[in-house]
Design a protein around this motif. Sequence first.
Motif, PDB file in Angstrom:
ATOM      1  N   GLU A 100       0.838  -1.204   0.000  1.00 15.99           N
ATOM      2  CA  GLU A 100       0.000   0.000   0.000  1.00 15.99           C
ATOM      3  C   GLU A 100       0.873   1.255   0.000  1.00 15.99           C
ATOM      4  O   GLU A 100       1.846   1.351   0.746  1.00 15.99           O
ATOM      5  N   VAL A 101       0.510   2.211  -0.836  1.00 17.85           N
ATOM      6  CA  VAL A 101       1.238   3.474  -0.908  1.00 17.85           C
ATOM      7  C   VAL A 101       0.536   4.497  -0.009  1.00 17.85           C
ATOM      8  O   VAL A 101      -0.620   4.850  -0.236  1.00 17.85           O
ATOM      9  N   LEU A 102       1.240   4.952   1.021  1.00 14.86           N
ATOM     10  CA  LEU A 102       0.668   5.925   1.950  1.00 14.86           C
ATOM     11  C   LEU A 102       0.867   7.352   1.465  1.00 14.86           C
ATOM     12  O   LEU A 102      -0.004   8.201   1.647  1.00 14.86           O
ATOM     13  N   TYR A 103       2.046   7.616   0.886  1.00 17.82           N
ATOM     14  CA  TYR A 103       2.364   8.925   0.320  1.00 17.82           C
ATOM     15  C   TYR A 103       3.016   8.719  -1.031  1.00 17.82           C
ATOM     16  O   TYR A 103       3.763   7.764  -1.222  1.00 17.82           O
ATOM     17  N   GLU A 104       2.757   9.637  -1.934  1.00 18.34           N
ATOM     18  CA  GLU A 104       3.500   9.687  -3.185  1.00 18.34           C
ATOM     19  C   GLU A 104       4.437  10.887  -3.144  1.00 18.34           C
ATOM     20  O   GLU A 104       4.141  11.892  -2.494  1.00 18.34           O
ATOM     21  N   SER A 105       5.538  10.778  -3.847  1.00 15.30           N
ATOM     22  CA  SER A 105       6.500  11.874  -3.894  1.00 15.30           C
ATOM     23  C   SER A 105       5.830  13.150  -4.387  1.00 15.30           C
ATOM     24  O   SER A 105       5.183  13.157  -5.443  1.00 15.30           O
ATOM     25  N   GLY A 106       5.960  14.223  -3.627  1.00 12.74           N
ATOM     26  CA  GLY A 106       5.368  15.499  -4.008  1.00 12.74           C
ATOM     27  C   GLY A 106       3.916  15.652  -3.651  1.00 12.74           C
ATOM     28  O   GLY A 106       3.338  16.736  -3.847  1.00 12.74           O
ATOM     29  N   VAL A 165       7.120   0.398   7.230  1.00 14.36           N
ATOM     30  CA  VAL A 165       6.958   1.181   6.006  1.00 14.36           C
ATOM     31  C   VAL A 165       8.325   1.600   5.472  1.00 14.36           C
ATOM     32  O   VAL A 165       9.202   2.014   6.243  1.00 14.36           O
ATOM     33  N   SER A 166       8.504   1.482   4.156  1.00 13.68           N
ATOM     34  CA  SER A 166       9.724   1.928   3.494  1.00 13.68           C
ATOM     35  C   SER A 166       9.534   3.324   2.927  1.00 13.68           C
ATOM     36  O   SER A 166       8.504   3.614   2.310  1.00 13.68           O
ATOM     37  N   LEU A 167      10.526   4.182   3.148  1.00 11.01           N
ATOM     38  CA  LEU A 167      10.567   5.478   2.484  1.00 11.01           C
ATOM     39  C   LEU A 167      11.483   5.328   1.276  1.00 11.01           C
ATOM     40  O   LEU A 167      12.664   5.012   1.420  1.00 11.01           O
ATOM     41  N   LEU A 168      10.922   5.550   0.089  1.00 11.29           N
ATOM     42  CA  LEU A 168      11.645   5.301  -1.159  1.00 11.29           C
ATOM     43  C   LEU A 168      11.866   6.601  -1.913  1.00 11.29           C
ATOM     44  O   LEU A 168      10.973   7.453  -1.974  1.00 11.29           O
ATOM     45  N   TYR A 169      13.055   6.724  -2.505  1.00 11.22           N
ATOM     46  CA  TYR A 169      13.278   7.828  -3.439  1.00 11.22           C
ATOM     47  C   TYR A 169      13.041   7.293  -4.842  1.00 11.22           C
ATOM     48  O   TYR A 169      13.550   6.224  -5.205  1.00 11.22           O
ATOM     49  N   VAL A 170      12.262   8.020  -5.606  1.00 12.89           N
ATOM     50  CA  VAL A 170      11.868   7.571  -6.945  1.00 12.89           C
ATOM     51  C   VAL A 170      12.591   8.418  -7.989  1.00 12.89           C
ATOM     52  O   VAL A 170      12.464   9.649  -8.016  1.00 12.89           O
ATOM     53  N   ARG A 204       8.466   8.453  -1.472  1.00 12.78           N
ATOM     54  CA  ARG A 204       7.245   7.654  -1.509  1.00 12.78           C
ATOM     55  C   ARG A 204       7.245   6.730  -0.294  1.00 12.78           C
ATOM     56  O   ARG A 204       8.277   6.143   0.042  1.00 12.78           O
ATOM     57  N   ALA A 205       6.122   6.606   0.390  1.00 14.07           N
ATOM     58  CA  ALA A 205       6.003   5.734   1.553  1.00 14.07           C
ATOM     59  C   ALA A 205       5.171   4.513   1.174  1.00 14.07           C
ATOM     60  O   ALA A 205       3.996   4.647   0.819  1.00 14.07           O
ATOM     61  N   VAL A 206       5.794   3.337   1.231  1.00 10.07           N
ATOM     62  CA  VAL A 206       5.141   2.095   0.832  1.00 10.07           C
ATOM     63  C   VAL A 206       5.203   1.097   1.985  1.00 10.07           C
ATOM     64  O   VAL A 206       6.264   0.912   2.598  1.00 10.07           O
ATOM     65  N   VAL A 207       4.081   0.463   2.277  1.00 12.57           N
ATOM     66  CA  VAL A 207       4.039  -0.522   3.354  1.00 12.57           C
ATOM     67  C   VAL A 207       4.858  -1.740   2.946  1.00 12.57           C
ATOM     68  O   VAL A 207       4.590  -2.373   1.930  1.00 12.57           O
ATOM     69  N   GLN A 208       5.867  -2.035   3.747  1.00 12.73           N
ATOM     70  CA  GLN A 208       6.753  -3.165   3.494  1.00 12.73           C
ATOM     71  C   GLN A 208       6.252  -4.419   4.184  1.00 12.73           C
ATOM     72  O   GLN A 208       6.362  -5.523   3.657  1.00 12.73           O
ATOM     73  N   ARG A 209       5.711  -4.250   5.376  1.00 11.13           N
ATOM     74  CA  ARG A 209       5.161  -5.363   6.151  1.00 11.13           C
ATOM     75  C   ARG A 209       3.769  -4.974   6.619  1.00 11.13           C
ATOM     76  O   ARG A 209       3.573  -3.955   7.272  1.00 11.13           O
ATOM     77  N   ALA A 210       2.782  -5.782   6.263  1.00 13.92           N
ATOM     78  CA  ALA A 210       1.406  -5.494   6.629  1.00 13.92           C
ATOM     79  C   ALA A 210       1.245  -5.491   8.147  1.00 13.92           C
ATOM     80  O   ALA A 210       1.941  -6.203   8.872  1.00 13.92           O
ATOM     81  N   GLY A 211       0.333  -4.659   8.629  1.00 15.47           N
ATOM     82  CA  GLY A 211       0.083  -4.608  10.063  1.00 15.47           C
ATOM     83  C   GLY A 211      -0.784  -3.420  10.418  1.00 15.47           C
ATOM     84  O   GLY A 211      -1.475  -2.853   9.569  1.00 15.47           O
ATOM     85  N   GLN A 212      -0.709  -3.032  11.685  1.00 18.71           N
ATOM     86  CA  GLN A 212      -1.555  -1.962  12.189  1.00 18.71           C
ATOM     87  C   GLN A 212      -0.738  -0.687  12.438  1.00 18.71           C
ATOM     88  O   GLN A 212       0.481  -0.730  12.582  1.00 18.71           O
ATOM     89  N   ALA A 213      -1.476   0.416  12.488  1.00 21.69           N
ATOM     90  CA  ALA A 213      -0.886   1.718  12.801  1.00 21.69           C
ATOM     91  C   ALA A 213      -1.988   2.616  13.334  1.00 21.69           C
ATOM     92  O   ALA A 213      -3.180   2.265  13.304  1.00 21.69           O
ATOM     93  N   TRP A 214      -1.583   3.750  13.861  1.00 21.43           N
ATOM     94  CA  TRP A 214      -2.512   4.802  14.262  1.00 21.43           C
ATOM     95  C   TRP A 214      -2.214   6.023  13.408  1.00 21.43           C
ATOM     96  O   TRP A 214      -1.053   6.303  13.115  1.00 21.43           O
ATOM     97  N   ARG A 215      -3.253   6.717  13.006  1.00 24.29           N
ATOM     98  CA  ARG A 215      -3.018   7.908  12.192  1.00 24.29           C
ATOM     99  C   ARG A 215      -3.685   9.118  12.834  1.00 24.29           C
ATOM    100  O   ARG A 215      -4.650   9.007  13.603  1.00 24.29           O
ATOM    101  N   LEU A 216      -3.161  10.279  12.475  1.00 27.96           N
ATOM    102  CA  LEU A 216      -3.634  11.548  13.012  1.00 27.96           C
ATOM    103  C   LEU A 216      -3.716  12.553  11.885  1.00 27.96           C
ATOM    104  O   LEU A 216      -2.809  12.628  11.051  1.00 27.96           O
TER     105      LEU A 216
END
Length: 252
Positions: A37-43, A57-62, A94-106
């Motif tokens: 799952e992509v949480l953020y896209e670059s820009g 979650v992995s932070l990737l440079y594209v 870009r922020a991509v989920v590397q391992r599925a699981g839970q999180a909290w968001r705000l």
Amino acid sequence: MPSDPRALQNQLLAALPAAEFEHFSSLLEPVEMAAGEVLYESGGQLQHVYFPTTAIVSLLYVLENGSTAEIAMVGNEGILGISLFMGGETTPSRAVVQRAGQAWRLRADLIKLEFNRAGPLLRLLLRYTQALITQMMQTAVCNRHHGVEQQVCRWLLLRLDRMSGQSLSMTQELIANLLGVRREGVTEAAGRLQRLGLIRYSRGRIEVLDRAGLEHAACECYRVVKHEFDRLLPPPPAEAGAGGTGYHGRSP
């Protein structure tokens, strides 16, 4: 929603004093994160920050040609979306989920409000940001100066630090994509680590057999990053002897 003790699974949230935790956790929303799952896209405009508990979650440079490389990973030790409280609204990664699981968001507006209160949360988030920047800097140095085998060791150790257990589901192709190296190099490195008895690799699953040996085989980059996180942030609850009450009562 009312405060939920499961939020203590995130080390930043658990590090808040009791009164701050009760206030802040009531603002959080639980989310499930699916692998890939992509949480953020670059820009892209950031709408939320995330506090992972069991997800990684992995932070990737594209690059312009679509190639990617991991610049950092975030798990239960941290937060995703630091640009929101550091003065920006977007991020180049870009922020991509590397391992599925839970999180909290705000929500974005709420994290800004909490940050601007200049309380314990602000100090904690700034120290985490410094540790995260160290991870990014050390990743760049490692990718430039160290071999694939050492990079694989570093990556495996960082991943293990953000999860329970000693095994993970991960293909060699995905590791190669995250490190920005050829798959053949990862295959060769994994084969050597297996022959040394440090890991067992089979059908996309890697089991670490000798954690101490893996740390010895890694370059200094892993130790630099771990030392900075240990220096700047409180230890996990189990290490702190909190018995399920997090770090409440400690000043972050």
